[in-house]
Design a protein around this motif. Structure first.
Motif: not given
Length: 320
Positions: A123-150
């Motif tokens: 989810r690199a596109s989403e993560y990058e947009r979050i950071m460029r937007g200033g982040w501003g909130k914490s993410f919990g253990m169930t938030d914004m989960l990608g899928t494992r490559v390995n």
């Protein structure tokens, strides 16, 4: 003008400075400062009797252009691997050699393909947009989960130079590699990958699918093929946009059947379907697989090597 000072090469597309310098030194080349169209290439060849041209997509020569070229033209050199912008058959009928640069792009295209795999899965596109937007909130253990490559199974369509280079990189990430091609590769280059004779048979096993085949013809990926992928699969395309029915891809992404996609190529470049830019689960790059200093230089140098061979009466190194 003495023969050894005559312009022997038209470079009809913008090329890196190192390529232009070599072309001028070796061939007294005319180097354009803006990509020429096909008819401008024809006109230049007629006016200056050049025996060689280096073309790009905008100056792609179709049958009508090739028919109008003067007899002095001996070679049409292409600095990329794909030649879908050229009518190779028409050139062959006129005895004009067409060359490409199949090896120059391999490693960087494979690199970018793995970038697309990682970015789409994580989810690199989403993560990058979050950071460029200033982040501003914490993410919990169930938030914004990608899928494992390995541990994922990577299906490769087309096990040529680029497909095999992607497979080598995937092994470094602990992926299982399967592939389909017209013929099975030699065991010495399979490197543990599993061959499927049938594309349709392979699809249900692909947790990640990447395309590495030439364009042209009907789309390879339609609603049927996307439907055969397992739910949650990731789709990657750094080959040709024409391989994909983009309506079917959009539906697969918005329905949740696909987890995500990584795309470097599109059906209507550079005017990409804007629907994809609105999707969070798509990582997009603007047809940049070969865009490194080293690769772009090598692409141009390979084209010049082919020009030198043909003008010297030797066989082309990369005849199409």
């Amino acid at each position: 003008m003495p023969e050894n000072q005559r312009t022997k090469l038209l470079i009809a597309r913008k090329v890196p400075a190192a390529v232009a310098q070599r072309a001028v030194a070796e061939f007294h080349a005319f180097v354009t400062d803006a990509d020429m169209d096909a008819w401008s290439v024809v006109d230049f060849c007629k006016q200056h009797a050049v025996p060689a041209v280096l073309v790009g997509k905008k100056s792609g020569l179709q049958a009508e252009h090739i028919a109008a070229l003067p007899d002095c033209v001996k070679i049409i050199a292409n600095a990329s691997a794909g030649v879908d912008h050229l009518d190779v058959a028409a050139a062959r009928e006129r005895g004009i050699v067409v060359t490409n640069a199949p090896d120059a792009l391999t490693e960087c295209t494979a690199d970018l393909s793995m970038l697309l795999v990682l970015a789409a899965c994580r989810r690199a596109s989403e993560y990058e947009r979050i950071m460029r937007g200033g982040w501003g909130k914490s993410f919990g253990m169930t938030d914004m989960l990608g899928t494992r490559v390995n541990g994922k199974t990577l299906g490769i369509v087309g096990f040529g130079r680029i497909g095999r280079a992607v497979a080598r990189r995937a092994l470094g990430f602990g992926m299982r590699v399967i592939y389909t091609d017209i013929n099975r590769a030699a065991p010495s280059v399979e490197n543990g990958a599993t061959w499927y004779a049938s594309f349709e048979e392979m699809l249900p096993h692909c947790e990640v699918l990447t395309l590495h085949v030439p364009g042209g013809g009907a789309p390879l990926m339609t609603k049927k093929e996307f439907g055969r992928l397992p739910k949650g699969a990731v789709f990657i395309n750094a080959a040709r946009g024409g391989l994909v029915d983009e309506d079917a891809l959009y539906d697969a992404l918005t329905s949740g059947h696909l987890f995500g996609a990584g795309l470097d190529v599109y059906r209507n470049e550079p005017n990409v379907d804007k629907r994809f830019a609105s999707l969070d689960n798509v990582f997009l790059t603007p047809h940049m697989a070969s865009a490194t200093v080293e690769t772009r230089d090598q692409m141009g140098f390979t084209a010049l090597d082919n020009v030198a061979a043909v003008l010297d009466g030797r066989p082309a190194l990369n005849r199409v």
